[in-house]
Design an enzyme around this catalytic site. Structure first.
Site, short mmCIF file in Angstrom:
data_model
loop_
_atom_site.label_atom_id
_atom_site.label_comp_id
_atom_site.label_asym_id
_atom_site.label_seq_id
_atom_site.Cartn_x
_atom_site.Cartn_y
_atom_site.Cartn_z
CG ASP A 281 26.83 -20.49 11.45
OD1 ASP A 281 27.23 -19.32 11.46
OD2 ASP A 281 25.64 -20.81 11.47
CG HIS B 22 19.49 -18.95 13.84
ND1 HIS B 22 19.92 -18.93 12.53
CD2 HIS B 22 18.61 -17.89 13.94
CE1 HIS B 22 19.34 -17.92 11.88
NE2 HIS B 22 18.56 -17.28 12.72
CG HIS C 58 20.61 -24.08 6.36
ND1 HIS C 58 19.44 -23.69 5.78
CD2 HIS C 58 21.09 -23.00 7.03
CE1 HIS C 58 19.23 -22.42 6.06
NE2 HIS C 58 20.21 -21.98 6.82
#
Ligand code: ACO
Length: 431
Positions: A364, A265, A306
């Site tokens: 990210d 995450h 994702h």
């Protein structure tokens, strides 16, 4: 006529009719709430096909690459708005008027200081503690400062909680960094913008004047917008589940931070940089791609993939552009790590394995490179994410509690343990 679905059973048991609900957008959902009364539960570990709540805050269409907050596309918010306005929007459902915006910003400024006693909470950690451990601990400890008299069902109380958290979490994050560094804590400067104030608390020291670079402050503010909310992910669902019991909200947000910390995450931004460090050189990219494809290696390409996005997340696209601006401003286009990342992105996006599985770089993948260029250490990356996501968490928590019909979250299970058996006294058990 309302659409329904009928469950039929191979053993001839009576069939069950279930309503189908359609939201503003998105896949229709089968409302299974009455199934329990018929003697059945559904089984969906990891919530791969289960909606856990109704929400009017964020909509993601991963296939179309669409991300909207309260109906506004992220591209518009990222380039035309600012983090304070987006926080207000998430919380209140509408963009603020000029007066509402000013009042909101004033309230946030009013709450940026931490209670003086909280310094002692920081000092209780070992100096090398991970900033996320400190953030979780200190945010959780706020529950000790703000508990008595708190009524979760009072909208005004919830608003104060939301403002306090949005205001104080940057101070907590910056102080977690200062504590690691062994530098004195820097108090908030309320003349500065939200992002510039955070930079001030991170980088200024009592010895030298510090003025946040406005280009970097604007880029940081945009990065905060891109991290502000992403509907019902692991950390947001953690906040909702914890909050559904009526628990203290500061403790619930600390729970969300704990969930965010995981490398699958929000911890992925830190993991991306460790991966790029380990690669060290463009020549090693094929070796890492091969490892990511080999299921027995247990290795994944960090910053790719994702659950919700099977197209490139628009946020990832914007953060990539923001990265270009930051690296240009800092004159760091030749940064070797940036070059490795760009080559990795190119090779992976051309590779059948990643194309077939729709594995695109996520937010990210890019954020860590930008943070590092700004002088933010790798260990702080997830703390940066937590800081911005606090706005989404409090908005989702508030939305849940605003609904008087909300229920405590209580998933069911498929029990696969031993059948009931008789207790065997210790002296009668075999070796
Ligand atoms: N590298 C290599 N293979 C991958 C990756 C990856 N990063 N991500 C998914 N896969 C593969 C899986 O092995 C699986 O392959 P298979 O069909 O051959 O078995 C397939 O793609 C689907 O993967 P799932 O794990 O089922 O996808 P899920 O939706 O459950 O997971 C997740 C999503 C956790 C984000 C995953 O893509 C991942 O681990 N990514 C790396 C970590 C990361 O970047 N996390 C940040 C996500 S963004 C955020 O949370 C803020």
């Amino acid at each position: 006529m309302k659409k329904t679905v009928t469950l039929t059973f191979s053993d001839g048991s009576p069939s069950i009719e279930l309503p189908i609900e359609q939201g503003t957008y998105g896949k229709p959902v089968i409302d299974i709430r009455t199934l329990g009364a018929h003697g059945y539960f559904t089984h969906d570990p990891g919530f791969t096909a289960t909606s856990s709540c109704t929400s009017a805050i964020t909509y993601i269409d991963g296939d179309e690459g669409l991300l909207c907050h309260r109906g506004y596309p992220i591209e518009e918010l990222a380039y035309k708005s600012d983090f304070m306005e987006v926080s207000y929007l998430l919380l209140h459902g509408e963009l603020p008027t000029a007066d509402q915006k000013m009042a909101f910003e004033q309230s946030i400024r009013h709450h940026t200081l931490l209670h003086d006693q909280m310094e002692n909470v920081f000092r209780g950690f070992r100096r090398s503690a991970h900033p996320m451990a400190v953030m979780i601990g200190v945010t959780g400890a706020m529950s000790a400062f703000y508990h008595d008299g708190m009524d979760n069902f009072n909208p005004k109380h919830r608003e104060i909680v939301a403002h306090r958290l949005i205001a104080k979490v940057p101070t907590v994050a910056a102080w977690a960094f200062k504590f690691n560094e062994g530098q004195p804590f820097v108090y908030p400067q309320n003349r500065l913008s939200y992002a510039a104030n955070f930079m001030h608390m991170m980088f200024s020291t009592p010895c030298e004047p510090y003025e946040p670079n406005p280009v970097l402050a604007r880029a940081l503010d945009r990065i905060f917008i891109l991290h502000a909310d992403h509907e019902q992910n692991a950390s947001t669902s953690t906040v909702r589940l914890a909050g559904s019991s009526g628990a203290n909200p500061y403790a619930c947000i600390a729970g969300g931070m704990a969930s965010l910390w995981g490398p699958l995450h929000g911890g992925a931004n830190e993991a991306v940089l460790h991966m790029l460090d380990e690669m060290g050189d463009i020549s090693r990219i094929p070796e890492f791609i091969a490892r990511a494809k080999d299921k027995s290696s247990g290795f994944r390409l960090m910053g790719f993939g994702h659950r919700g996005d099977k197209n490139m997340d628009p946020g990832a696209r914007i953060i990539r552009e923001t990265g270009d601006e930051v690296l240009d401003e800092l004159g760091r286009r030749d940064d070797p790590q940036f070059k490795i990342a760009m080559e990795l992105e190119r090779i992976a996006m051309d590779d059948e394995y990643f194309i077939e599985r729709k594995l695109y770089p996520n937010v990210d993948f890019y954020s860590g490179i930008i943070f590092r260029a700004m002088g933010i250490p790798t260990s702080m990356f997830t703390a940066m994410f937590a800081l911005a996501r606090t706005a989404g968490w409090v908005a989702q928590w508030n939305e849940m509690l605003s609904d008087p019909a909300h229920k405590i979250g209580r998933p069911r299970q498929l029990y696969t343990g031993a059948a009931c058996r008789e207790f065997v006294p210790l002296d009668k058990r075999g070796a």
